[in-house]
Design a protein around this motif. Structure first.
Motif, PDB file in Angstrom:
ATOM      1  N   UNK A   1      -0.419 -13.523  -6.907  1.00  0.00           N
ATOM      2  CA  UNK A   1       0.445 -12.923  -7.626  1.00  0.00           C
ATOM      3  C   UNK A   1       0.005 -11.722  -8.038  1.00  0.00           C
ATOM      4  N   UNK A   2      -0.461 -11.311  -8.469  1.00  0.00           N
ATOM      5  CA  UNK A   2      -1.305 -10.145  -8.877  1.00  0.00           C
ATOM      6  C   UNK A   2      -0.762  -8.771  -7.459  1.00  0.00           C
ATOM      7  N   UNK A   3      -2.134  -9.124  -6.315  1.00  0.00           N
ATOM      8  CA  UNK A   3      -2.059  -8.570  -5.035  1.00  0.00           C
ATOM      9  C   UNK A   3      -0.584  -8.178  -4.580  1.00  0.00           C
TER      10      UNK A   3
ATOM     11  N   UNK B   1       4.410  -5.184  -3.208  1.00  0.00           N
ATOM     12  CA  UNK B   1       5.748  -4.938  -3.017  1.00  0.00           C
ATOM     13  C   UNK B   1       5.958  -3.745  -3.889  1.00  0.00           C
ATOM     14  N   UNK B   2       4.964  -3.794  -4.663  1.00  0.00           N
ATOM     15  CA  UNK B   2       6.104  -2.736  -5.627  1.00  0.00           C
ATOM     16  C   UNK B   2       5.375  -1.424  -4.462  1.00  0.00           C
ATOM     17  N   UNK B   3       3.777  -0.819  -3.962  1.00  0.00           N
ATOM     18  CA  UNK B   3       3.764  -0.439  -2.832  1.00  0.00           C
ATOM     19  C   UNK B   3       5.253  -0.157  -1.677  1.00  0.00           C
ATOM     20  N   UNK B   4       5.387  -1.759  -1.002  1.00  0.00           N
ATOM     21  CA  UNK B   4       6.088  -1.459  -0.228  1.00  0.00           C
ATOM     22  C   UNK B   4       7.593  -0.697  -0.381  1.00  0.00           C
TER      23      UNK B   4
ATOM     24  N   UNK C   1       8.983   2.285   1.049  1.00  0.00           N
ATOM     25  CA  UNK C   1      10.236   2.084   2.295  1.00  0.00           C
ATOM     26  C   UNK C   1       9.625   0.693   3.542  1.00  0.00           C
ATOM     27  N   UNK C   2       8.414   0.678   3.332  1.00  0.00           N
ATOM     28  CA  UNK C   2       8.074   0.100   4.696  1.00  0.00           C
ATOM     29  C   UNK C   2       8.675  -1.113   4.994  1.00  0.00           C
TER      30      UNK C   2
END
Length: 169
Positions: A39-41, A46-49, A53-54
């Motif tokens: 869940x942490x990963x 998701x924040x990086x994505x 905007x990947x």
């Protein structure tokens, strides 16, 4: 079997034969720590994505749940982030890997041909897949199946690479 000292002598042990309830949630549910790690990963990915905007053709949750290690690098191939499986697989804490290129895991018996193939594929923004001999922090070799995807944002600009890795025999 778990034993406690008897009342008669500290050095004599007597087995406990009655069942007792488990009092620790971690013991009762050993998969809880793994689920929290995933869940942490996922939250971080998701924040990086969102930030970059990947557009991704795969599921982070599926990969992490199946014990794959994910490593994100910048375009110069410096490690920016790795999933928590990275430490288990390599023996290196993430802090030790940040800023390094993944080649720090390679050694004298790592195939030069495979390394060159990966370099050439990534230089042309193509996916690269191979099996490499890497080395853990303690020097122990291990085989790693790696698939590297160049990541593009919604405008089609390449911004990062993501490596999907798993230790294999």
């Amino acid at each position: 079997m778990f034993t406690l000292p008897s009342r008669r002598s500290f050095h004599e042990f007597q087995p406990i034969t009655k069942a007792a309830p488990l009092l620790c949630w971690d013991v009762a549910h050993p998969s809880l720590a793994k689920k929290q790690q995933i869940a942490e990963d996922i939250l971080y990915l998701e924040q990086l994505q969102s930030q970059h905007r990947w557009q991704l053709p795969f599921s982070f949750r599926h990969l992490l749940s199946n014990n794959f290690t994910l490593v994100i690098t910048d375009l110069e191939k410096h490690i920016l982030w790795a999933s928590q499986n990275f430490e288990k697989m390599t023996g290196y804490h993430l802090e030790e890997a940040l800023g390094q290129t993944p080649s720090f895991l390679q050694g004298p018996d790592t195939s030069v041909k495979s390394r060159m193939m990966v370099r050439d594929k990534l230089a042309s923004w193509s996916e690269a897949e191979t099996k490499l001999l890497n080395y853990r922090k303690n020097g122990e070799p291990y085989w790693c199946q790696i698939k590297i995807h160049p990541l593009q944002n919604q405008e089609g600009v390449f911004t990062h690479f993501i490596a999907i890795e798993k230790e294999v025999d």
